[in-house]
Design a protein around this motif. Structure first.
Motif, PDB file in Angstrom:
ATOM      1  N   LYS A  21       5.714 112.186  35.169  1.00 48.16           N
ATOM      2  CA  LYS A  21       5.542 111.687  34.152  1.00 48.16           C
ATOM      3  C   LYS A  21       5.851 109.903  33.604  1.00 48.16           C
ATOM      4  O   LYS A  21       7.039 110.207  33.212  1.00 48.16           O
ATOM      5  N   TYR A  22       5.144 109.612  33.008  1.00 51.33           N
ATOM      6  CA  TYR A  22       5.678 108.504  32.121  1.00 51.33           C
ATOM      7  C   TYR A  22       4.996 108.303  30.828  1.00 51.33           C
ATOM      8  O   TYR A  22       3.833 108.286  31.034  1.00 51.33           O
ATOM      9  N   ILE A  23       5.390 108.263  29.730  1.00 51.98           N
ATOM     10  CA  ILE A  23       5.328 108.499  28.312  1.00 51.98           C
ATOM     11  C   ILE A  23       5.408 107.093  28.012  1.00 51.98           C
ATOM     12  O   ILE A  23       6.969 106.775  27.881  1.00 51.98           O
ATOM     13  N   PHE A  24       4.348 106.370  27.526  1.00 58.63           N
ATOM     14  CA  PHE A  24       5.296 104.813  26.758  1.00 58.63           C
ATOM     15  C   PHE A  24       4.289 104.705  25.124  1.00 58.63           C
ATOM     16  O   PHE A  24       3.208 105.966  25.517  1.00 58.63           O
ATOM     17  N   GLY A  25       4.387 103.594  24.809  1.00 57.48           N
ATOM     18  CA  GLY A  25       3.430 103.872  23.886  1.00 57.48           C
ATOM     19  C   GLY A  25       3.280 101.707  23.410  1.00 57.48           C
ATOM     20  O   GLY A  25       3.365 101.443  24.674  1.00 57.48           O
ATOM     21  N   HIS A  26       3.427 101.220  22.306  1.00 61.05           N
ATOM     22  CA  HIS A  26       3.526 100.267  22.381  1.00 61.05           C
ATOM     23  C   HIS A  26       2.138  98.911  22.051  1.00 61.05           C
ATOM     24  O   HIS A  26       2.063  98.282  21.091  1.00 61.05           O
ATOM     25  N   ILE A  27       1.865  99.460  23.586  1.00 59.97           N
ATOM     26  CA  ILE A  27      -0.371  99.003  23.147  1.00 59.97           C
ATOM     27  C   ILE A  27      -0.747 100.370  22.680  1.00 59.97           C
ATOM     28  O   ILE A  27      -0.753 101.110  22.722  1.00 59.97           O
ATOM     29  N   TYR A  76      -4.313 106.006  27.186  1.00 62.43           N
ATOM     30  CA  TYR A  76      -4.454 106.542  28.299  1.00 62.43           C
ATOM     31  C   TYR A  76      -3.268 107.704  28.758  1.00 62.43           C
ATOM     32  O   TYR A  76      -3.123 108.144  28.229  1.00 62.43           O
ATOM     33  N   HIS A  77      -4.365 108.411  29.486  1.00 60.06           N
ATOM     34  CA  HIS A  77      -3.759 109.568  30.289  1.00 60.06           C
ATOM     35  C   HIS A  77      -4.708 109.874  31.778  1.00 60.06           C
ATOM     36  O   HIS A  77      -5.404 109.909  31.896  1.00 60.06           O
ATOM     37  N   GLU A  78      -4.094 109.334  32.641  1.00 56.56           N
ATOM     38  CA  GLU A  78      -4.320 109.306  34.089  1.00 56.56           C
ATOM     39  C   GLU A  78      -3.206 109.200  35.469  1.00 56.56           C
ATOM     40  O   GLU A  78      -2.271 109.329  34.977  1.00 56.56           O
ATOM     41  N   HIS A  79      -3.701 108.626  36.433  1.00 52.85           N
ATOM     42  CA  HIS A  79      -2.614 108.520  37.062  1.00 52.85           C
ATOM     43  C   HIS A  79      -2.519 107.574  38.222  1.00 52.85           C
ATOM     44  O   HIS A  79      -3.976 107.379  37.954  1.00 52.85           O
ATOM     45  N   TYR A  80      -1.034 107.232  38.005  1.00 53.93           N
ATOM     46  CA  TYR A  80      -1.393 105.787  38.474  1.00 53.93           C
ATOM     47  C   TYR A  80       0.085 105.884  39.571  1.00 53.93           C
ATOM     48  O   TYR A  80       1.022 106.147  39.301  1.00 53.93           O
ATOM     49  N   ASN A  81       0.036 105.212  40.904  1.00 55.98           N
ATOM     50  CA  ASN A  81       0.811 105.057  42.017  1.00 55.98           C
ATOM     51  C   ASN A  81       1.471 106.902  41.683  1.00 55.98           C
ATOM     52  O   ASN A  81       3.161 106.730  42.569  1.00 55.98           O
ATOM     53  N   GLY A  82       0.554 107.600  42.038  1.00 58.84           N
ATOM     54  CA  GLY A  82       1.884 109.113  41.932  1.00 58.84           C
ATOM     55  C   GLY A  82       2.206 109.234  41.064  1.00 58.84           C
ATOM     56  O   GLY A  82       2.993 110.569  41.088  1.00 58.84           O
ATOM     57  N   ILE A  83       2.100 109.084  39.226  1.00 59.75           N
ATOM     58  CA  ILE A  83       2.494 109.642  38.238  1.00 59.75           C
ATOM     59  C   ILE A  83       1.787 109.770  37.066  1.00 59.75           C
ATOM     60  O   ILE A  83       0.119 108.847  37.208  1.00 59.75           O
ATOM     61  N   ILE A 105       1.059 108.372  30.227  1.00 55.40           N
ATOM     62  CA  ILE A 105       0.093 109.308  28.962  1.00 55.40           C
ATOM     63  C   ILE A 105       1.030 108.128  28.079  1.00 55.40           C
ATOM     64  O   ILE A 105       2.316 107.888  28.107  1.00 55.40           O
ATOM     65  N   CYS A 106       0.289 107.584  27.467  1.00 54.33           N
ATOM     66  CA  CYS A 106       0.064 106.314  26.546  1.00 54.33           C
ATOM     67  C   CYS A 106      -0.890 107.261  25.337  1.00 54.33           C
ATOM     68  O   CYS A 106      -2.126 106.706  25.711  1.00 54.33           O
ATOM     69  N   ASN A 107      -0.334 107.669  24.138  1.00 48.78           N
ATOM     70  CA  ASN A 107      -0.618 107.969  23.562  1.00 48.78           C
ATOM     71  C   ASN A 107      -0.731 107.670  21.790  1.00 48.78           C
ATOM     72  O   ASN A 107      -0.154 108.135  20.874  1.00 48.78           O
ATOM     73  N   PRO A 108      -1.220 106.737  21.009  1.00 51.51           N
ATOM     74  CA  PRO A 108      -0.358 106.012  20.289  1.00 51.51           C
ATOM     75  C   PRO A 108      -1.440 105.831  18.600  1.00 51.51           C
ATOM     76  O   PRO A 108      -2.859 106.404  18.849  1.00 51.51           O
ATOM     77  N   LEU A 109      -1.171 106.438  17.867  1.00 52.53           N
ATOM     78  CA  LEU A 109      -1.797 106.942  16.381  1.00 52.53           C
ATOM     79  C   LEU A 109      -2.613 105.165  16.471  1.00 52.53           C
ATOM     80  O   LEU A 109      -3.774 104.625  16.560  1.00 52.53           O
ATOM     81  N   GLY A 110      -2.050 104.327  16.267  1.00 51.37           N
ATOM     82  CA  GLY A 110      -2.078 102.267  16.246  1.00 51.37           C
ATOM     83  C   GLY A 110      -2.613 102.723  14.083  1.00 51.37           C
ATOM     84  O   GLY A 110      -2.062 103.457  13.641  1.00 51.37           O
TER      85      GLY A 110
END
Length: 267
Positions: free
Chosen positions: A218-224, A228-235, A238-243
């Motif tokens: 699992k890869y969690i990030f932000g900044h943008i 997003y919550h999906e699978h990409y390249n087997g990972i 999750i990108c879950n910003p308030l913004g």
């Protein structure tokens, strides 16, 4: 085990814009949901002192939840961002201090990260990205974040640090966390140079390469400020910003937005 995920809270700016206490609403969500772990993947607020105070208060108010954190670019806005980062490392749940084993099967590895212009668009020089100005807009990091090294050198430092930890836990179920973007796929590309120029400051493809190399689950990030919550390249991504309120929010009230935005996953 329930893991709550949120990034880009921008407490100060959103508090001023909404005229509401952002942290009081976040506390109300905590009192309702009680996750085992709460992951904040950067940009708590602007500057290390305020970010550290907010993080410590959350952890003290909810001692049964383990708060984990990586710094965002806004968290290290300071005359010396290296010193700012060292202040933030005083928070017990800062992943920059090292991996956190959640149980026998899962480990969280992360740090804030930085950018090296590997997401740049063509037609511009390294010097132009270093200055970070397009037309009359300058990327705020160039004014408020002050690292000892260049952007590329700081990214090198994070990559080396994270790879050492990933090697150590290779074969485990790894949740990797950065503030910055690991894959080009998640950039907002508008075909407008005045926007796309600044994608160079969104992250580095090298973080994504590390995740693939070491089999991160699992890869969690932000900044943008796009969710997003999906699978990409087997990972699992999750990108879950308030913004930023109001233009990046889906609801008019702070409570509706925070309660609908925080994502909870189970491992």
């Amino acid at each position: 085990m329930k893991i709550a995920i949120l990034s880009d809270i921008h407490e100060g700016l959103n508090r001023k814009r909404t005229q509401s206490e952002i942290m009081a609403v976040l506390n109300k969500w905590m009192e309702t949901n009680h996750p085992d772990v709460f992951m904040i993947s950067g940009d708590m607020t602007a500057g290390p002192d305020k970010s550290l105070a907010l993080l410590n208060k959350l952890q003290n108010d909810f001692p049964k939840t383990k708060f984990l954190f990586v710094h965002g670019n806004h968290d290290v806005y300071d005359e010396d961002s290296k010193v700012a980062n060292e202040k933030l490392l005083q928070f017990s749940g800062n992943l920059g201090n090292g991996p956190v084993e959640l149980n026998e099967d899962w480990v969280v590895i992360g740090d804030g990260g930085w950018y090296d212009y590997s997401f740049q668009i063509e037609g511009y020089t390294e010097e132009q990205f270093r200055i970070g100005t397009f037309n009359d807009f300058t990327w705020p990091d160039k004014q408020y974040a002050h690292w000892p090294g260049s952007d590329g050198e700081e990214t090198d430092r994070y990559v080396e640090k994270l790879e050492n930890w990933l090697k150590e836990y290779h074969g485990k179920n790894i949740i990797m966390v950065t503030h910055v973007v690991p894959f080009k796929k998640y950039l907002q590309v508008k075909g407008d140079p005045s926007w796309d120029f600044f994608n160079a400051m969104m992250g580095s493809e090298r973080f994504g390469e590390l995740a693939l190399k070491y089999g991160v689950k699992k890869y969690i990030f932000g900044h943008i400020h796009t969710r997003y919550h999906e699978h990409y390249n087997g990972i699992e991504i999750i990108c879950n910003p308030l913004g930023y309120f109001p233009h990046e929010w889906h609801h008019q009230t702070v409570e509706e937005e925070i309660f609908s935005t925080i994502k909870v996953i189970e491992i």
